[in-house]
Design a protein around this motif. Structure first.
Motif, short mmCIF file in Angstrom:
data_model
loop_
_atom_site.label_atom_id
_atom_site.label_comp_id
_atom_site.label_asym_id
_atom_site.label_seq_id
_atom_site.Cartn_x
_atom_site.Cartn_y
_atom_site.Cartn_z
N LEU A 198 0.83 -1.21 0.00
CA LEU A 198 0.00 0.00 0.00
C LEU A 198 0.86 1.25 0.00
O LEU A 198 0.61 2.19 -0.77
CB LEU A 198 -0.92 -0.01 1.23
CG LEU A 198 -1.76 1.24 1.45
CD1 LEU A 198 -2.68 1.50 0.26
CD2 LEU A 198 -2.57 1.12 2.74
N ALA A 199 1.87 1.29 0.85
CA ALA A 199 2.70 2.50 0.99
C ALA A 199 3.35 2.90 -0.33
O ALA A 199 3.43 4.09 -0.67
CB ALA A 199 3.77 2.28 2.06
N LEU A 200 3.82 1.91 -1.09
CA LEU A 200 4.52 2.20 -2.35
C LEU A 200 3.57 2.65 -3.45
O LEU A 200 4.03 3.12 -4.50
CB LEU A 200 5.31 0.97 -2.80
CG LEU A 200 6.49 0.60 -1.89
CD1 LEU A 200 7.09 -0.74 -2.31
CD2 LEU A 200 7.56 1.69 -1.90
N SER A 201 2.28 2.56 -3.21
CA SER A 201 1.30 3.04 -4.19
C SER A 201 0.82 4.45 -3.87
O SER A 201 0.08 5.04 -4.65
CB SER A 201 0.09 2.10 -4.24
OG SER A 201 -0.69 2.20 -3.06
N LEU A 202 1.24 4.99 -2.73
CA LEU A 202 0.76 6.29 -2.29
C LEU A 202 1.75 7.41 -2.66
O LEU A 202 2.95 7.17 -2.75
CB LEU A 202 0.56 6.28 -0.77
CG LEU A 202 -0.48 5.29 -0.23
CD1 LEU A 202 -0.48 5.30 1.29
CD2 LEU A 202 -1.87 5.63 -0.76
N PRO A 203 1.26 8.63 -2.84
CA PRO A 203 2.13 9.76 -3.21
C PRO A 203 2.83 10.36 -2.00
O PRO A 203 2.70 11.55 -1.70
CB PRO A 203 1.14 10.75 -3.83
CG PRO A 203 -0.13 10.52 -3.09
CD PRO A 203 -0.17 9.02 -2.83
N VAL A 204 3.60 9.53 -1.28
CA VAL A 204 4.33 10.01 -0.11
C VAL A 204 5.77 10.33 -0.51
O VAL A 204 6.25 9.94 -1.58
CB VAL A 204 4.30 8.96 1.02
CG1 VAL A 204 2.87 8.74 1.49
CG2 VAL A 204 4.93 7.65 0.58
#
Length: 394
Positions: free
Chosen positions: A285-291
């Motif tokens: 999930l984290a790697l799919s977010l614009p963080v």
């Protein structure tokens, strides 16, 4: 100007005129960034600094002159002097452009509202004209977060709308930056250079895994000004008593918490569990977010196994490339405190496009500009890849 908001707020409430000197541009190495200000009131009281001491005396005299002579802003450029070690100049070798203007609080009531927001910790942007027609120089526009409204003026209605839109974009990015606007009939005919001062909400640091490293990392994150969250699926470990420096401690499955919380381009995610049942759904999930940053702790063997599991879970290679693992810079860290420095150093280097190398081995200016798009940090080719720290063995 927002670096001295507390004092300016008091002066404005007292309707006390003052001269405001602001760094509006920097070339090469300079002690302080654009947007940093020094102010002098009519009694000669001074607050702030624009150069760490190099040129303060000269700027003070310029402020006194502007207060004495009237409303016209003054400009000055300070640089390094090779000929006279005692001459006014920046010994660091860079150059700064400084704009000095007289501020009459009674004539700019919107400014006290902007300063009030900063004092109360609310996000706000102030756009200041630093180059353009003489009659517009120094004008300011106050743009609060979460509203279409703005106060003050930098020109006509079209110009105000264009500048307000730029200010909102920089506020979302959490970055003080100089922008160019106008020069065409459809927006605003006057070409303006505007310095957008921002006081943004604190960037988030999400720490997953209530381990000893998380305690030290939460303390380091708080010191750097992050809003720190520690999350772990085990309530017995995710307690306020164990993480007194965190702004919030959450007992929940990491990926489930990440699904429901707000993140943006300034958010840093640190996964310290090195346990596949937590790591894989969370990192997917984290790697799919614009963080802005995603890092994961573990040995190199853990990292390789984790990569295999993420590929099997359908994570594409371009997203995998965003993962900083093993997490941190190679400082030879062993203790939780040393590891926290290793991790936060990598986050700072990533945000500011640093190499992570000793400055003694890096040629050129010390301070490099950071390029942004719409609030997200632009990725640039990496010239150096950290070995990673800490090196844990399974």
């Amino acid at each position: 100007m927002l670096n001295i908001a507390d004092t300016l707020y008091d002066w404005c409430r007292e309707a006390r005129p003052f001269a405001l000197a602001t760094v509006v541009d920097v070339s090469g190495s300079a002690p302080l960034p654009p947007g940093t200000s020094l102010a002098v009131d009519t009694d000669g009281h001074t607050v702030g600094s624009i150069s760490g001491g190099c040129v303060e005396g000269a700027v003070y005299e310029l402020c006194v002159q502007v207060l004495r002579d009237g409303d016209s802003p003054a400009r000055a450029r300070f640089g390094y002097s090779d000929d006279d070690a005692f001459a006014v100049g920046l010994t660091c070798g860079g150059e700064i452009d400084v704009l000095v203007q007289r501020v009459e609080p009674a004539a700019d009531p919107h400014l006290i509202d902007a300063l009030d927001a900063v004092v109360r910790g609310r996000p706000v942007a102030v756009a200041q004209v630093v180059d353009g027609p003489d009659d517009l120089l120094g004008r300011t526009l106050h743009v609060p977060e979460g509203t279409g409204a703005h106060r003050g003026t930098v020109g006509d209605t079209n110009a105000d709308q264009v500048v307000a839109a730029q200010a909102r974009a920089q506020l979302r990015a959490g970055r003080t930056r100089r922008v160019e606007v106008g020069g065409d009939a459809d927006t605003c005919p006057e070409r303006l250079s505007v310095l957008v001062h921002t006081h943004a909400s604190r960037p988030r640091l999400l720490i997953f895994g209530a381990v000893d490293f998380a305690g030290a990392l939460s303390r380091a994150g708080q010191f750097l000004g992050h809003h720190v969250t520690v999350c772990d699926a085990r309530p017995v470990f995710a307690t306020r008593a164990r993480f007194p420096y965190a702004d919030e401690v959450v007992a929940d499955w990491p990926h489930r918490y990440l699904e429901r919380t707000e993140v943006d381009g300034r958010t840093a995610i640190c996964v310290l569990t090195h346990d596949a049942k937590f790591d894989v759904p969370l990192l997917r999930l984290a790697l799919s977010l614009p963080v802005g940053y995603v890092g994961a702790m573990g040995s190199r063997r853990t990292h390789e196994h984790r990569q295999q599991l993420l590929r099997e879970a359908g994570v594409p290679e371009d997203r995998m490339a965003r993962l900083r693992s093993p997490i941190g810079l190679d400082l030879g860290a062993h203790t939780p405190e040393e590891t926290a420095i290793s991790i936060t150093a990598e986050i700072v280097a990533h945000i500011h496009n640093g190499t992570g190398l000793p400055l003694s081995r890096v040629p050129g200016p010390i301070h490099q500009p950071v390029r942004t798009t719409t609030g997200l940090r632009e990725e640039e080719p990496q010239t150096w890849t950290p070995n990673g720290a800490p090196h844990l063995e399974d």
